[in-house]
Design a protein around this motif. Structure first.
Motif, PDB file in Angstrom:
ATOM      1  N   TYR A 723       1.060  -0.912  -0.105  1.00  0.00           N
ATOM      2  CA  TYR A 723       0.123   0.172   0.303  1.00  0.00           C
ATOM      3  C   TYR A 723       0.956   1.387   0.269  1.00  0.00           C
ATOM      4  N   TYR A 724       0.089   1.758  -0.466  1.00  0.00           N
ATOM      5  CA  TYR A 724       1.104   2.837  -0.648  1.00  0.00           C
ATOM      6  C   TYR A 724       0.245   4.926  -0.669  1.00  0.00           C
ATOM      7  N   LEU A 750      -0.286  -3.585  -5.861  1.00  0.00           N
ATOM      8  CA  LEU A 750       0.228  -2.464  -4.963  1.00  0.00           C
ATOM      9  C   LEU A 750      -1.244  -1.453  -5.141  1.00  0.00           C
ATOM     10  N   THR A 751      -1.260  -0.850  -3.780  1.00  0.00           N
ATOM     11  CA  THR A 751      -2.537  -0.622  -3.825  1.00  0.00           C
ATOM     12  C   THR A 751      -2.636   1.055  -2.857  1.00  0.00           C
ATOM     13  N   GLU A 752      -3.084   2.000  -3.822  1.00  0.00           N
ATOM     14  CA  GLU A 752      -3.190   3.243  -3.605  1.00  0.00           C
ATOM     15  C   GLU A 752      -4.493   3.667  -2.236  1.00  0.00           C
ATOM     16  N   GLY A 753      -3.814   4.032  -1.389  1.00  0.00           N
ATOM     17  CA  GLY A 753      -4.428   4.615  -0.320  1.00  0.00           C
ATOM     18  C   GLY A 753      -3.706   4.445   0.962  1.00  0.00           C
ATOM     19  N   ALA A 754      -4.613   3.722   2.114  1.00  0.00           N
ATOM     20  CA  ALA A 754      -4.524   3.569   3.491  1.00  0.00           C
ATOM     21  C   ALA A 754      -4.619   2.373   3.924  1.00  0.00           C
ATOM     22  N   PRO A 755      -3.263   1.980   4.340  1.00  0.00           N
ATOM     23  CA  PRO A 755      -3.781   0.433   4.505  1.00  0.00           C
ATOM     24  C   PRO A 755      -4.582  -0.180   5.752  1.00  0.00           C
ATOM     25  N   PRO A 756      -4.790  -1.166   5.377  1.00  0.00           N
ATOM     26  CA  PRO A 756      -5.717  -2.214   6.773  1.00  0.00           C
ATOM     27  C   PRO A 756      -4.850  -2.228   7.859  1.00  0.00           C
ATOM     28  N   ILE A 772       3.905   6.928   2.051  1.00  0.00           N
ATOM     29  CA  ILE A 772       3.696   6.413   3.029  1.00  0.00           C
ATOM     30  C   ILE A 772       3.927   5.169   2.602  1.00  0.00           C
ATOM     31  N   LEU A 773       4.469   4.106   2.878  1.00  0.00           N
ATOM     32  CA  LEU A 773       4.344   2.568   2.427  1.00  0.00           C
ATOM     33  C   LEU A 773       3.887   1.767   3.801  1.00  0.00           C
ATOM     34  N   ALA A 774       3.716   0.895   3.250  1.00  0.00           N
ATOM     35  CA  ALA A 774       2.864  -0.419   3.902  1.00  0.00           C
ATOM     36  C   ALA A 774       2.723  -1.586   3.340  1.00  0.00           C
TER      37      ALA A 774
END
Length: 778
Positions: A723-724, A750-756, A772-774
């Motif tokens: 996530y990024y 690769l998902t844009e947005g807030a992580p779970p 921000i990376l997760a």
């Protein structure tokens, strides 16, 4: 007629025996002489360079004195006992010799015989353990007449191979050339009893050759325990002499060096058993090893007894080691407190790191400095690198369920190179070990492991990482497997425990029919057909270019993860350019550049600056120097450099300037960073386009995500969701290089947005871009 003098102390006046050397140098008792006189003699050991040129001779208390006493037939007086106490009834009797000095002076002064008393500094022997003064002391002893076989000892030494070679005719050869009879008896309680019995009545002596002979002697008695013939039991055994009186064993025991020298025979109970010892391959030994001080110890006792008993040496090859010093180069000594106890070292680092350091730190005959820091550095430089290489293979071999019995279709050029290096290494290590040069063998192995780790594996990482189990990955597995199993065999004599661990896991776990231990397996042999000298030379050149390229990047402050447009390589010959082009893909990938250009003229990479060498030109041309300098500045620098480097004179104002008259400096042309070495030069383009910058950002993102995987404790084969959150440029890079990023990080998406919830998150700033990376395990 010799000059005679009256001794200061007539021994008979003080109840001390006097003996004299006869014509055969044996000592005979002398009758009392009230007007005793001693002769003045000459001696080669007396020098006019020191003292008065006159010395006192005491045959009982010095080697030179004893020898000249036997030659000149001097008197032999022994007024000191084995405790160093003066005997007889002198005014100073009962004192230790050094404590009696003052009383002797007082006595001479009272008798009007003291001319002058003073202290003189000179060398004197002291006990190396307790540092008390020592006395040279003549004592009767039993000898082996080794001088009778001196020529055989010297001839036998010529058959032995010494490492280092200079010991053969140096330290050991000199010892044999100056051979003296071996005093092999000792006045101690414990030791091998000297098997000589002497008659109490007639003095007859007899040497007993074995237990059975002793038990068969006439009138033998006192044998109580046949399992132990040491003292005190053997001293109780007597037998009858020819004269009818009892014979008792002399009290001495044998020098322990005699025991060690008898080892080749005694260990087989020869000659009572194993009579075929000298014909069945067990004798002589192929190899022995000890420190340099054993040239006069074990090496000599082995050689002397073997030549005496068999007429030939008992060992063919010997490694003679230098001593181990402390970290400051000082000899280890308990009194200095610098002795290193081995067990803490072994428990902290292990046996193999200690062994490897001692084997490879210096050639056999040299001294070695020992310190914990040196072992740590040796471990870091080799054993840890080897173990990391082994662990890398094991990790991916287990993930891919690698089977070494699978067939190999073809090998890449990189695979063929490392296999060529492996077989070359095997040949060189075998040659070194055949020369008994373990240090050279170890250093060659260390160099190979460095290439294996820092070139082959680094160049092959993606082949192991990729998910497809194709022929290329199988070739990489089989190639690295062959390297590691061969290394286990080569290392077996040098690091036996590490080698065994690798062998058990790599070989025995897959091949139940293999030898149970690496130490029972055959030593590796080189396959000459797999050695490719041309490929080896080409790859070494590629590695050199890569090293210079990384140096150029470092000077420019550009990370290797940032792609660049091109690299320019200046070579010394056109053939080298052809080799580099054939392996171009390795250079491009190693330096992370898009293209390569090969040149033979460094002028395409650098600008030259030429100046007059004032030091050499000034004395020769004086006032003409300003005019020469101005004219030189007007010339084409490239043309001047070309002439100077070919050794030609450069014509300036009608003067011929020599190459050393001109100072040449270079600077990189704009847009390049350069590095050079030995006539080679590498330049990298420092211009970074927007596309290259985006690709560099993508590589940096991969690096950060890989670090996050490790921080999260993910397994190396775990797939993840990434996530990024970032700005427009970051989003653009993530989308444009999505395939590359997913492949390198094992990301499903690769998902844009807030992580779970439960995702591992970090915030980074990369080249001014906030992101921000997760990551989360799938």
């Amino acid at each position: 007629t010799p000059v005679l003098y009256e001794p200061l102390y007539n021994p008979y006046e003080f109840k001390v025996e006097r003996r004299r050397f006869d014509s055969l140098a044996f000592l005979t008792f002398q009758a009392a002489e009230e007007s005793l006189r001693y002769p003045v003699i000459s001696g080669k050991f007396v020098s006019m360079e020191e003292g008065t040129g006159i010395v006192h001779v005491a045959p009982a208390y010095g080697e030179d004195d004893f020898q000249v006493g036997g030659f000149e037939g001097l008197d032999f007086v022994h007024p000191v006992d084995l405790q160093g106490i003066i005997t007889g009834n002198y005014p100073f009797s009962g004192l230790f010799v050094k404590d009696a000095d003052r009383l002797i002076l007082d006595d001479l002064r009272s008798r009007g015989l003291l001319y002058r008393s003073e202290k003189i500094r000179h060398t004197y022997p002291f006990c190396w353990r307790c540092e008390t003064p020592l006395l040279y002391y003549a004592k009767p002893s039993w000898y082996i007449r080794t001088t009778a076989v001196k020529d055989k000892l010297i001839a036998g030494n010529k058959e032995i191979n010494w490492y280092p070679e200079h010991i053969k005719h140096g330290r050991f050869g000199d010892w044999l050339e100056n051979n003296v009879d071996w005093a092999f008896s000792r006045e101690r309680y414990w030791g091998t009893p000297l098997p000589i019995w002497r008659c109490e009545a007639c003095g007859e002596t007899e040497c007993i050759g074995g237990f059975e002979e002793l038990k068969g002697k006439a009138g033998v008695s006192g044998i109580k325990d046949e399992s132990d013939f040491h003292r005190p039991y053997i001293d109780e055994i007597t037998f009858a002499c020819k004269c009818g009186k009892p014979m008792r064993r002399v009290p001495e025991v044998i020098d322990c060096w005699f025991d060690s020298g008898a080892m080749p025979f005694a260990q087989w109970h020869y000659p009572f058993e194993n009579q075929n010892l000298r014909s069945d391959g067990r004798f002589p030994a192929d190899f022995i090893c000890e420190a340099v001080d054993q040239t006069r110890g074990w090496f000599y006792s082995l050689h002397a007894l073997s030549v005496c008993l068999s007429g030939e040496p008992c060992f063919r090859n010997v490694i003679c080691l230098g001593h181990i010093l402390d970290g400051e180069g000082e000899k280890m000594s308990k009194s200095k407190g610098n002795v290193v106890e081995p067990w803490p070292v072994l428990q902290r680092y292990g046996a193999d790191p200690l062994r490897w350091y001692l084997v490879t730190s210096s050639p056999p005959g040299n001294v070695r400095r020992f310190s914990n820091e040196a072992i740590v550095e040796s471990m870091r430089r080799f054993l840890l690198r080897l173990w990391n290489t082994y662990s890398f293979f094991v990790t991916y071999a287990n993930i891919d369920r690698f089977d070494p019995r699978e067939s190999l279709e073809r090998r890449s050029e990189l695979d063929r190179w490392i296999i060529s290096e492996l077989n070359q290494l095997t040949e060189e290590v075998t040659q070194s070990m055949d020369r008994y040069d373990a240090a050279d063998a170890g250093r060659k192995i260390e160099g190979f492991v460095d290439d294996l780790s820092n070139w082959y594996i680094r160049r092959s990482r993606r082949r192991f990482w990729k998910s497809e189990n194709d022929a290329d990955k199988q070739a990489a597995h089989l190639t690295l497997y062959e390297c590691l199993t061969t290394l286990a065999g080569l290392l077996a004599p040098l690091t036996p425990f590490v080698a065994e661990e690798m062998y058990q896991n790599l070989v025995c776990s897959r091949y139940p029919e293999a030898p149970q231990s690496v130490h029972l397996a055959d030593f590796p042999t080189a396959d000459q057909a797999k050695i490719d000298a041309g490929l080896s030379a080409d790859t070494k050149l590629v590695m050199k270019v890569a090293h210079m390229g990384r140096s150029a990047r470092s000077r420019a402050g550009i990370k290797v993860r940032q792609p660049l447009s091109k690299v320019v390589v200046k070579v010394k010959a056109k053939a080298e350019g052809q080799s580099l082009r054939r392996l171009e893909h390795q250079i491009l990938d190693e330096l992370n550049v898009k293209g390569m250009m090969v040149i033979t003229d460094e002028g395409e990479l650098v600008d030259f600056e030429i100046k007059p060498n004032l030091t050499s030109l000034g004395p020769r041309y004086g006032r003409e120097l300003p005019r020469i300098s101005a004219a030189l500045a007007e010339l084409d620098p490239r043309e001047v450099v070309s002439q100077a480097r070919t050794g030609s004179e450069v014509q300036v104002c009608g003067y011929g300037l020599l190459p050393e008259d001109i100072l040449i400096s270079t600077r990189a042309r704009p847009g390049y960073a350069i590095a050079g070495d030995g006539g080679y030069m590498v330049g990298i383009s420092t211009e970074i386009s927007s596309d290259l910058a985006d690709e560099g950002l993508a590589r940096e993102l991969v690096h950060r995500l890989q670090t996050m995987r490790r921080s999260s404790g993910f397994d190396i084969a775990d797939y993840i969701q990434t996530y990024y959150q970032g700005g427009a440029s970051m989003q653009q890079v993530m989308k444009h290089f999505a395939s590359y990023i997913k492949q390198e990080t094992l990301s499903r998406e690769l998902t844009e947005g807030a992580p779970p919830d439960g995702a591992y998150l970090e915030q980074h700033k990369i080249d001014g871009n906030e992101v921000i990376l997760a990551v989360k395990r799938c």
